[in-house]
Design a protein around this motif. Structure first.
Motif, short mmCIF file in Angstrom:
data_model
loop_
_atom_site.label_atom_id
_atom_site.label_comp_id
_atom_site.label_asym_id
_atom_site.label_seq_id
_atom_site.Cartn_x
_atom_site.Cartn_y
_atom_site.Cartn_z
N VAL A 1 0.83 -1.20 0.00
CA VAL A 1 0.00 0.00 0.00
C VAL A 1 0.87 1.25 0.00
N LYS A 2 1.81 1.32 0.94
CA LYS A 2 2.71 2.47 1.02
C LYS A 2 4.14 2.02 1.25
N ALA A 3 4.50 0.88 0.70
CA ALA A 3 5.84 0.33 0.93
C ALA A 3 6.20 -0.61 -0.20
N LEU A 4 7.46 -1.00 -0.24
CA LEU A 4 7.95 -2.01 -1.18
C LEU A 4 8.45 -3.20 -0.36
N LYS A 5 8.01 -4.40 -0.74
CA LYS A 5 8.51 -5.61 -0.11
C LYS A 5 9.53 -6.24 -1.04
N LEU A 6 10.78 -6.30 -0.59
CA LEU A 6 11.88 -6.82 -1.42
C LEU A 6 12.31 -8.19 -0.92
N THR B 1 0.64 -5.89 3.97
CA THR B 1 0.98 -6.63 2.75
C THR B 1 -0.08 -6.47 1.66
N SER B 2 -1.24 -5.92 2.02
CA SER B 2 -2.27 -5.65 1.03
C SER B 2 -3.14 -4.53 1.57
N ASN B 3 -3.99 -3.99 0.69
CA ASN B 3 -4.91 -2.94 1.16
C ASN B 3 -6.29 -3.50 1.49
N LYS B 4 -6.35 -4.82 1.73
CA LYS B 4 -7.61 -5.43 2.14
C LYS B 4 -8.03 -4.86 3.49
N PRO B 5 -9.33 -4.81 3.76
CA PRO B 5 -9.80 -4.27 5.04
C PRO B 5 -9.26 -5.06 6.22
#
Length: 849
Positions: free
Chosen positions: A190-195, A329-333
């Motif tokens: 949502v507001k980050a990068l997962k590397l 990790t997601s923008n799910k509620p």
């Protein structure tokens, strides 16, 4: 051509790479070697270059290569970890056999110049956010593309050999620097990068506007009260359950002056670091406290003897959770799930995340309840009391969890406790022994596991001797009823219908009669244990209904219209059947003498004509007998709250299962057993709902198809062809379901969005109801709004329904089938309505053919 395009794009990028990498892997092995994965999107191949091999989200440098008898073996550099090798056998004509030493067997692979599932970016197609600065804390390692079009990663610049997108799931970068390389897998959050790379999994966030924030970033716990009091992040702070944007951050000698601004009011904090994890904070009132920057809370310094709130299920009250998910990790509620004890089902409530990861969620609760927080993402266990308000924080990258507000001390105890898991400590042989054990051996194993869990808890309490009474009670009761749940699940394996006496005596004396948790909604596994144990008690009292008794009652109550001769013949046959069962042969023979073939024919005709009504009436009477039996068992329960809950739950199960109201006299008789005002109100509302529903016609009545003319059909194929014939040229989505089937009804709320997505297209939704009484069938259709211009509902005669189910091997409900425009079965495993995206894709694919 597609592979050639990939190859040209890669060549375009490689002109940037200096020819310094020492090529030690034979050229004929370079490329992407793919194999068939179990599921689209799963790992399905390995990329091999001049001195590297990609394996399972890691890029490994090649240490050495050996060729022998047509087999090339590569030794990969794992940085001292477990040995990793790759054998490649017989590479020819674009095929080869590959085997990593961690695989059980070799796999046949096909060669491609590059991964065909990766869309390679041109230099100008790389998403713009990679050119902004991202930082991983606390290491402060940067990640971004520089003005020279190099990637800054791990504090050094890398050449970008190529970059691309994999199936819209993630981006991939192949980075090179002299003799080393990295494959970096990037998932945009949502507001980050997962590397993910050889260095492991890391989260990168946008760099803060004011770099001073990194001197105090994180959650600070009051050293004296052990409470999370301040949360400082890149753009805002959290204090007293509220979010405060920064107005300014300034140096003030050896301290920092932090000014927060909310609703026009300032809050000033002086921050003085003692070291990396200890600081002194002074607020507006001059109050000085020492704070600790830690992932976990320290042991309690004072005792908390508070008990759990128990409302005795008098009324529903609303709990409120506000919170902040950092690096989700997601923008799910955000979700809160728990067992609804009246409906005996899992319910979930959701709070949408805003662009910063904040949410607010209201949860109606009847009593203090165990819940699962955000289970799909990072699920944790908590307990919520009706009416409480608290703020929840979670950082997905560090697994730091904290709360502030009501009962925050207890919440923080639970959120930071790691539960005992026996299976993680069990060998495969012990696990198999447990699974295959006889009942008494399984009882012994379960007791041992429970004792191990209590020992594990006691070790924790040695470290935290002042753990709250609520924490100790909840965890110990949870372990107890985890054992109870496991034991009662064994009822599904019973061959003789009853448990051995020592087994059921232990369950009854140690778990059932031993007071349930207070309140019993506190422990989820108690709910499952209670359900299974109660069902076991009820199942040991048989229930049956004779069809002849039902038919005779319908005759006497004039619920079926018969001529004098039909009534005479039918009652004579019923009397013959009754006498035959008593073995009174003389009376039987005397009556049989007067029972002519014509009378038998007339009686059989009545049974055929009214078969459906007889079945429905018999089912209703059987349900009432079972309900009576359940009430008798429930009355022996001493705990009033538990007894009332079980009685109300059986009421609810009957009404929801039948989807029709009880007769008023029967309803009044059963309601005399229920005293709890809240439960009575809920059951009365449900009864009234179904009474009113039965008075309303189905919308689009044309959806309900009459099938009387099909009752003589004997061939399943010709019958099904007849049913779908009017819809040739359209795609048909077939649903086999029943009013009694909870999973079937669980899918029905998802049908409307699917219909909306396919609106105006040549699609028919066809339903086949199994063993479903007419009133309940119609009520389900009305309740879930399943009738429409493109919906078809069949409630076939029993024999014809069985024919079609046998023809298509329907042995579980629900089952979904897709029929193409020519009337051919396309798939027997069509996506469920809840899998809207895949279902719409499948239907649209058939529409284009």
């Amino acid at each position: 051509m597609k592979n050639l395009a990939h190859l040209f794009t890669l060549i375009f990028f490689f002109y940037l790479i200096p020819a310094q990498a020492k090529p030690i892997v034979p050229k004929n092995l370079h490329g992407f070697w793919s194999y068939k994965a179990a599921k689209v999107g799963n790992w399905n191949g390995t990329l091999i270059g001049d001195n590297y091999v990609e394996y399972n989200y890691r890029m490994y440098m090649v240490d050495s290569v050996k060729n022998s008898n047509g087999i090339t073996k590569l030794w990969l550099n794992t940085r001292g970890k477990d040995l990793l090798t790759l054998e490649i056998k017989a590479p020819a004509y674009g095929k080869a056999l590959l085997k990593f030493n961690r695989w059980e067997k070799e796999i046949s692979c096909a060669w491609n110049a590059s991964d065909p599932d990766i869309k390679v970016y041109s230099k100008y197609e790389i998403p713009s956010y990679y050119f902004g600065k991202w930082v991983s804390t606390p290491s402060h390692s940067d990640f971004y593309i520089t003005t020279k079009h190099k990637m800054l990663y791990q504090n050094k610049e890398w050449d970008i050999a190529w970059a691309g997108n994999y199936m819209d799931k993630e981006d991939r970068f192949l980075l090179k620097d002299k003799d080393s390389c990295r494959m970096v897998y990037v998932h945009k959050l949502v507001k980050a990068l997962k590397l993910n790379s050889l260095e492991g999994l890391k989260i990168y966030v946008p760099i803060a506007k004011n770099p001073l924030v990194y001197q105090f970033l994180g959650n600070w716990i009051n050293d004296e009260t052990n409470a999370w009091q301040y949360g400082f992040f890149e753009d805002f702070a959290i204090y007293n359950q509220k979010v405060y944007p920064y107005k300014s951050i300034e140096k003030n000698g050896k301290s920092l002056k932090i000014t927060l601004l909310k609703d026009g009011k300032e809050k000033n904090i002086q921050f003085t670091a003692k070291n990396d994890s200890v600081a002194q904070l002074v607020d507006d009132q001059g109050i000085i406290n020492v704070y600790l920057l830690k992932k976990e809370f320290k042991a309690n310094t004072t005792k908390d003897a508070t008990s759990f709130k128990d409302s005795h299920f008098a009324r529903v009250d609303t709990a409120v959770i506000t919170g902040y998910l950092r690096n989700p990790t997601s923008n799910k509620p955000f979700s809160v799930g728990f067992t609804d004890h009246l409906k005996d089902e899992q319910v979930n409530y959701y709070g949408d995340l805003d662009s910063n990861g904040f949410f607010t969620l209201k949860i109606p609760l009847l009593n203090t309840t165990q819940v699962f927080l955000d289970w799909e993402r990072n699920g944790v266990i908590d307990v919520i009391e009706p009416g409480e308000h608290y703020f929840y924080f979670e950082d997905s990258s560090t697994e730091v969890r904290s709360t502030m507000g009501d009962n925050s001390g207890f919440h923080n105890e639970l959120l930071n406790y790691r539960y005992y898991g026996p299976y993680s400590r069990t060998s495969e042989s012990d696990y198999n022994a447990r699974r295959n054990a006889d009942l008494l051996s399984f009882l012994a194993i379960s007791k041992k596991e429970h004792q191990q869990a209590i020992t594990y808890l006691n070790k924790h309490l040695v470290k935290d001797p002042n753990a709250s009474n609520r924490f100790k009670y909840f965890v110990s009761e949870g372990y107890k009823y985890k054992m109870g749940f496991d034991l009662m699940q064994k009822r599904f394996t019973l061959k003789q219908g009853k448990f051995p006496e020592p087994f059921i005596n232990f369950v009854n004396d140690s778990l059932y009669k031993n007071n349930p948790p207070k309140p019993f909604t506190l422990v989820r596994d108690f709910s499952s244990f209670k359900r299974d144990y109660f069902a076991y008690l009820v199942s040991n009292e048989g229930s049956s209904v004779k069809w002849d008794d039902v038919l005779a009652e319908m005759v006497y109550l004039k619920q079926i219209n018969l001529s004098f001769k039909e009534k005479e013949a039918l009652l004579a046959e019923i009397e013959l059947n009754e006498i035959g069962s008593t073995k009174d042969s003389l009376k039987y023979l005397r009556l049989l003498k007067g029972f002519s073939p014509e009378k038998r024919k007339l009686a059989d005709s009545v049974r055929r004509v009214y078969k459906e009504q007889i079945i429905d009436r018999a089912g209703q009477k059987l349900a009432f007998k079972v309900f009576d039996k359940e009430l008798r068992v429930a009355k022996d329960i001493e705990n009033e709250d538990l007894r009332e809950s079980i009685i109300a739950g059986r009421f609810y199960k009957y009404l929801e299962g039948k989807h029709s109201a009880m007769p008023d006299t029967v309803f009044a008789r059963f309601m005399g057993n229920l005293k709890n005002d809240f439960y009575r109100s809920e059951i009365e509302k449900l009864q009234l709902t179904y009474q009113n529903m039965s008075k309303v016609d189905v919308e689009y009545k044309e959806s309900l198809k009459r099938t009387d003319h099909l009752k003589d059909a004997k061939n399943a194929d010709s019958l099904f062809a007849e049913l779908i014939k009017p819809y040739k040229g359209k795609v048909i989505y077939v649903d086999f379901w029943g009013t009694w089937c909870a999973p079937c009804k669980g899918e029905m709320p998802f049908v409307k969005p699917v219909k909306e997505a396919l609106k105006g297209k040549d699609v028919v939704f066809m339903y086949f109801a199994n063993n479903s009484p007419e009133e309940g069938w119609k009520n389900v259709i009305k309740e879930y709004e399943l009738s429409s211009e493109n919906a078809v509902h069949y409630r076939l005669p029993e024999m014809q329904q069985n024919m079609i189910e046998t023809r298509f091997s329907i042995n579980s409900f629900p089952t979904y089938i897709l029929i193409d425009k020519e009337g051919n079965v396309n798939t027997m495993k069509a996506p469920r309505p809840s899998d809207k995206e895949q279902l719409v894709i499948a239907v649209n694919t058939l529409l284009t053919k």
